[in-house]
Scaffold this motif. Structure first.
Motif, PDB file in Angstrom:
ATOM      1  N   TRP A 202      28.510  43.243  37.858  1.00 15.01           N
ATOM      2  CA  TRP A 202      29.516  42.707  36.942  1.00 15.01           C
ATOM      3  C   TRP A 202      28.945  41.427  36.326  1.00 15.01           C
ATOM      4  O   TRP A 202      29.154  40.344  36.844  1.00 15.01           O
ATOM      5  N   SER A 203      28.236  41.553  35.216  1.00 17.15           N
ATOM      6  CA  SER A 203      27.561  40.411  34.590  1.00 17.15           C
ATOM      7  C   SER A 203      28.537  39.556  33.774  1.00 17.15           C
ATOM      8  O   SER A 203      29.278  40.071  32.948  1.00 17.15           O
ATOM      9  N   ASN A 204      28.494  38.254  34.035  1.00 14.90           N
ATOM     10  CA  ASN A 204      29.305  37.276  33.301  1.00 14.90           C
ATOM     11  C   ASN A 204      30.773  37.682  33.207  1.00 14.90           C
ATOM     12  O   ASN A 204      31.390  37.602  32.148  1.00 14.90           O
ATOM     13  N   SER A 205      31.345  38.077  34.324  1.00  8.38           N
ATOM     14  CA  SER A 205      32.714  38.601  34.314  1.00  8.38           C
ATOM     15  C   SER A 205      33.760  37.574  33.896  1.00  8.38           C
ATOM     16  O   SER A 205      34.858  37.947  33.489  1.00  8.38           O
ATOM     17  N   ASP A 206      33.428  36.295  33.964  1.00  3.65           N
ATOM     18  CA  ASP A 206      34.374  35.272  33.501  1.00  3.65           C
ATOM     19  C   ASP A 206      34.509  35.265  31.985  1.00  3.65           C
ATOM     20  O   ASP A 206      35.436  34.678  31.448  1.00  3.65           O
ATOM     21  N   LYS A 207      33.604  35.927  31.305  1.00  2.00           N
ATOM     22  CA  LYS A 207      33.615  35.963  29.844  1.00  2.00           C
ATOM     23  C   LYS A 207      34.130  37.291  29.281  1.00  2.00           C
ATOM     24  O   LYS A 207      34.069  37.525  28.089  1.00  2.00           O
ATOM     25  N   TYR A 208      34.623  38.181  30.141  1.00  5.67           N
ATOM     26  CA  TYR A 208      35.111  39.475  29.675  1.00  5.67           C
ATOM     27  C   TYR A 208      36.286  39.286  28.712  1.00  5.67           C
ATOM     28  O   TYR A 208      37.086  38.359  28.863  1.00  5.67           O
ATOM     29  N   SER A 209      36.394  40.191  27.755  1.00  7.03           N
ATOM     30  CA  SER A 209      37.420  40.094  26.714  1.00  7.03           C
ATOM     31  C   SER A 209      38.839  40.094  27.276  1.00  7.03           C
ATOM     32  O   SER A 209      39.670  39.294  26.864  1.00  7.03           O
ATOM     33  N   ASP A 210      39.142  41.025  28.182  1.00  9.12           N
ATOM     34  CA  ASP A 210      40.501  41.105  28.713  1.00  9.12           C
ATOM     35  C   ASP A 210      40.496  41.709  30.101  1.00  9.12           C
ATOM     36  O   ASP A 210      40.368  42.912  30.276  1.00  9.12           O
ATOM     37  N   ILE A 211      40.639  40.847  31.065  1.00 12.67           N
ATOM     38  CA  ILE A 211      40.809  41.267  32.448  1.00 12.67           C
ATOM     39  C   ILE A 211      41.970  40.430  32.990  1.00 12.67           C
ATOM     40  O   ILE A 211      41.942  39.900  34.079  1.00 12.67           O
ATOM     41  N   ASP A 212      43.016  40.325  32.154  1.00 12.46           N
ATOM     42  CA  ASP A 212      44.165  39.467  32.438  1.00 12.46           C
ATOM     43  C   ASP A 212      45.207  40.227  33.243  1.00 12.46           C
ATOM     44  O   ASP A 212      45.551  41.364  32.933  1.00 12.46           O
ATOM     45  N   ALA A 213      45.734  39.553  34.245  1.00 11.57           N
ATOM     46  CA  ALA A 213      46.643  40.184  35.192  1.00 11.57           C
ATOM     47  C   ALA A 213      48.106  40.111  34.791  1.00 11.57           C
ATOM     48  O   ALA A 213      48.922  40.788  35.365  1.00 11.57           O
ATOM     49  N   GLY A 214      48.439  39.278  33.855  1.00  7.16           N
ATOM     50  CA  GLY A 214      49.858  39.050  33.600  1.00  7.16           C
ATOM     51  C   GLY A 214      50.378  38.097  34.661  1.00  7.16           C
ATOM     52  O   GLY A 214      49.917  36.975  34.772  1.00  7.16           O
ATOM     53  N   GLU A 215      51.286  38.554  35.496  1.00  8.04           N
ATOM     54  CA  GLU A 215      51.914  37.713  36.520  1.00  8.04           C
ATOM     55  C   GLU A 215      51.073  37.554  37.788  1.00  8.04           C
ATOM     56  O   GLU A 215      51.243  36.622  38.529  1.00  8.04           O
ATOM     57  N   GLU A 216      50.185  38.504  38.048  1.00  4.30           N
ATOM     58  CA  GLU A 216      49.383  38.458  39.274  1.00  4.30           C
ATOM     59  C   GLU A 216      48.289  37.390  39.162  1.00  4.30           C
ATOM     60  O   GLU A 216      47.827  37.062  38.071  1.00  4.30           O
ATOM     61  N   HIS A 217      47.872  36.868  40.307  1.00  2.90           N
ATOM     62  CA  HIS A 217      46.795  35.882  40.331  1.00  2.90           C
ATOM     63  C   HIS A 217      45.538  36.521  39.733  1.00  2.90           C
ATOM     64  O   HIS A 217      45.132  37.610  40.127  1.00  2.90           O
ATOM     65  N   ARG A 218      44.901  35.835  38.788  1.00  7.68           N
ATOM     66  CA  ARG A 218      43.768  36.396  38.046  1.00  7.68           C
ATOM     67  C   ARG A 218      42.616  36.841  38.957  1.00  7.68           C
ATOM     68  O   ARG A 218      42.048  37.916  38.770  1.00  7.68           O
ATOM     69  N   LYS A 219      42.271  36.031  39.945  1.00  5.71           N
ATOM     70  CA  LYS A 219      41.148  36.358  40.827  1.00  5.71           C
ATOM     71  C   LYS A 219      41.435  37.636  41.615  1.00  5.71           C
ATOM     72  O   LYS A 219      40.576  38.505  41.726  1.00  5.71           O
ATOM     73  N   HIS A 220      42.638  37.753  42.167  1.00  4.33           N
ATOM     74  CA  HIS A 220      42.989  38.939  42.955  1.00  4.33           C
ATOM     75  C   HIS A 220      43.030  40.184  42.073  1.00  4.33           C
ATOM     76  O   HIS A 220      42.564  41.253  42.474  1.00  4.33           O
ATOM     77  N   PHE A 221      43.573  40.034  40.875  1.00  2.00           N
ATOM     78  CA  PHE A 221      43.638  41.166  39.948  1.00  2.00           C
ATOM     79  C   PHE A 221      42.225  41.628  39.581  1.00  2.00           C
ATOM     80  O   PHE A 221      41.934  42.822  39.567  1.00  2.00           O
ATOM     81  N   LYS A 222      41.367  40.674  39.301  1.00  2.00           N
ATOM     82  CA  LYS A 222      39.986  40.991  38.933  1.00  2.00           C
ATOM     83  C   LYS A 222      39.278  41.718  40.074  1.00  2.00           C
ATOM     84  O   LYS A 222      38.629  42.742  39.852  1.00  2.00           O
ATOM     85  N   GLU A 223      39.404  41.216  41.299  1.00  2.00           N
ATOM     86  CA  GLU A 223      38.772  41.855  42.455  1.00  2.00           C
ATOM     87  C   GLU A 223      39.296  43.278  42.640  1.00  2.00           C
ATOM     88  O   GLU A 223      38.529  44.211  42.877  1.00  2.00           O
ATOM     89  N   ARG A 224      40.608  43.443  42.546  1.00  2.00           N
ATOM     90  CA  ARG A 224      41.213  44.766  42.717  1.00  2.00           C
ATOM     91  C   ARG A 224      40.783  45.712  41.608  1.00  2.00           C
ATOM     92  O   ARG A 224      40.474  46.886  41.850  1.00  2.00           O
TER      93      ARG A 224
END
Length: 166
Positions: A30-52
């Motif tokens: 997962w290269s430069n995943s902090d720069k991805y266009s949309d990996i937004d969780a909405g209400e869920e914590h961003r880190k947990h959503f991304k990992e899941r």
């Protein structure tokens, strides 16, 4: 009694077939995943959503690679993800709204290696599914990442049609 024995024999035959089934190895980066266009969780914590989300993609790639010969290795380097839909405010909550203008997109490169670690095929890929809402037989209906998985299935079938175990 006789019927129970038949069920047991059938189950053993099926399990025996699966124990011999081999699959290609899969490696996902997962290269430069902090720069991805949309990996937004909405209400869920961003880190947990991304990992899941990443784990769900990795599991799906492994399921796809199960149809490749065991002596091969599929390496994927994901460089951008834009999930279907867009996260917007709905009252005081943030929710993902899915509309046709928010189509799924995934950019990555892949390499398929043989037993000698030589590249059989590889390419940079930019997948997008502009008509994702018009698919009538959505296999992953009501599942996480359904539109993205359907798009990846189509890519895999087209790309590896000659490589899969028949």
């Amino acid at each position: 009694m006789k019927q129970s024995i038949m069920y047991l024999i059938s189950a053993l035959v099926v399990l025996g077939q699966f124990s011999h089934a081999q699959a290609a190895e899969v490696e996902v980066k997962w290269s430069n995943s902090d720069k991805y266009s949309d990996i937004d969780a909405g209400e869920e914590h961003r880190k947990h959503f991304k990992e899941r989300t990443f784990k769900s993609f990795e599991k799906h790639f492994a399921e796809l690679a199960a149809s490749l010969p065991e002596n091969q290795k599929l390496i994927l380097d994901i460089t951008d993800v834009d999930l279907a839909g867009d996260v917007n405010f709905s009252g005081i909550k943030r929710i993902r709204v899915v509309k046709s203008i928010y189509f799924p997109r995934i950019d990555f490169s892949y390499q398929l290696l043989n037993a000698d670690n030589k590249v059989i095929k590889g390419k940079e890929v930019s997948l997008k599914d502009l008509g994702f809402l018009s698919h009538t037989g959505l296999r992953y209906r009501n599942k996480t990442l359904s539109y993205e998985k359907e798009m990846l299935d189509d890519w895999f079938r087209e790309t590896f049609a000659d490589d899969v175990i028949k």
